[in-house]
Design an enzyme around this catalytic site. Structure first.
Site, PDB file in Angstrom:
ATOM      1  N   ASP A 194      41.245  38.793  44.047  1.00  0.00           N
ATOM      2  CA  ASP A 194      41.113  37.836  43.297  1.00  0.00           C
ATOM      3  C   ASP A 194      39.618  37.440  43.004  1.00  0.00           C
ATOM      4  OD1 ASP A 194      43.905  37.408  43.011  1.00  0.00           O
ATOM      5  OD2 ASP A 194      43.690  35.854  44.487  1.00  0.00           O
ATOM      6  N   LYS A 195      39.461  36.935  41.902  1.00  0.00           N
ATOM      7  CA  LYS A 195      37.812  36.698  41.649  1.00  0.00           C
ATOM      8  C   LYS A 195      36.872  36.245  42.793  1.00  0.00           C
ATOM      9  CE  LYS A 195      34.684  34.271  38.387  1.00  0.00           C
ATOM     10  NZ  LYS A 195      34.699  33.445  37.093  1.00  0.00           N
TER      11      LYS A 195
END
Length: 325
Positions: free
Chosen positions: A140-141
């Site tokens: 995830d970011k």
């Protein structure tokens, strides 16, 4: 996203008699995983004696001519950008990157530039010819840590196959809310949240998801966990920890409303208040090298923000365990 044409052709002998079509093809075209070949069959990309076959269970009789005319997604129109990457390992087949927080892995709506893919295409332009620019799995970011990237189609096939067989070793560090007594495993299916479009959830008809975890360190109102993924569902660790009522510190999507502990120093309270991303880090990655077959592991220490939070949790514990007289 653009595609690359794949054209394969082979005339089989009598040894394939009775074999399933997908098995015969995967044994012959070793650079492509069986799951990829199965998808090609289902999509009508495979002909047997000039007849399109869409069932992987089709039985071979021997002496058939099989033709594959498939399309695979490649990076295509994504732009190369000179973005610094923390590369912890690289050879002719693969590279391993330690991803920082805030870096999106793949371009998407609103993120066509400034992603890891853009950076990788600048570092290795040939990745434009590989599916998803060679990236095998995502983070995830705001999650930090180790990612592996294939540099050749053969390496890509091998690594995807290992991942699908659950042969990767993936260990994460997480700082979670509340004190966990001991480690365990959770086997709970994950799917799209019924009402929150951007979230996942444990739901009865979700895909099977298994996470193993153990306690690395306990604090007064938090726990440092080591977690290993057996499966790789979207947001898996974040969803499982939230489901168990031990949400990851700072998780904007799954931690819910933060409750300030009774025993907390001003320093820790300030750090927790400013920690706006999930305290989750992919700290260990292990796999078999696609060419040598040797098992290799890489490790990456927790990033500075998580280490600062961990140190503050230690100091908070010591402060209340040894009050000044």
């Amino acid at each position: 996203m653009t595609t690359q044409s794949i054209e394969l052709r082979h005339t089989f002998d009598e040894k394939v008699y009775g074999k399933r079509l997908d098995l015969a093809l995967s044994e012959t075209f070793e650079d492509y995983s069986r799951s990829r070949i199965q998808d090609w069959v289902k999509q009508g990309f495979v002909k047997v004696n000039d007849e399109v076959i869409t069932s992987n269970k089709h039985k071979m009789t021997g002496f058939e001519l099989v033709e594959v005319n498939a399309e695979v997604e490649v990076a295509g129109d994504w732009e190369a950008e000179a973005i610094e990457l923390n590369i912890v390992y690289e050879d002719d087949d693969l590279l391993v990157v330690n991803k920082p927080t805030g870096l999106v892995v793949h371009p998407g709506a609103g993120n066509q530039q400034g992603t890891m893919v853009n950076a990788l295409l600048h570092h290795v332009p040939e990745l434009q010819n590989l599916p998803r620019a060679g990236i095998i799995h995502r983070l995830d970011k705001e999650t930090t840590g180790l990612l592996v990237v294939a540099k050749t189609i053969g390496a890509h096939t091998s690594l995807v196959d290992q991942l699908q067989r659950r042969e990767f070793t993936r260990e994460y560090d997480a700082l979670v809310n509340r004190v966990m007594v001991s480690g365990n495993s959770i086997d709970a299916p994950i799917g799209r949240h019924p009402t929150k479009r951007t979230a996942m959830a444990v739901i009865p008809d979700g895909r099977r998801a298994i996470t193993h975890f153990r306690v690395a360190e306990k604090f007064l109102d938090h726990t440092h966990l080591k977690l290993r993924l057996e499966t790789g569902r979207t947001h898996q660790i974040r969803v499982h920890m939230s489901y168990l009522k031990f949400p990851i510190v700072g998780d904007p999507l799954y931690s819910g409303r933060y409750r300030v502990p009774n025993r907390i120093t001003p320093e820790l309270k300030d750090i927790l208040g400013k920690f706006k991303r999930q305290a989750l880090h992919a700290s260990l990655l292990g796999l078999k090298h696609p060419t040598t077959g040797d098992y290799i592991e890489w490790t990456a220490p927790m990033p500075a923000d998580m280490q600062k939070l961990r140190d503050a949790l230690v100091a908070n514990r010591e402060h209340f365990s040894n009050p000044e007289e």
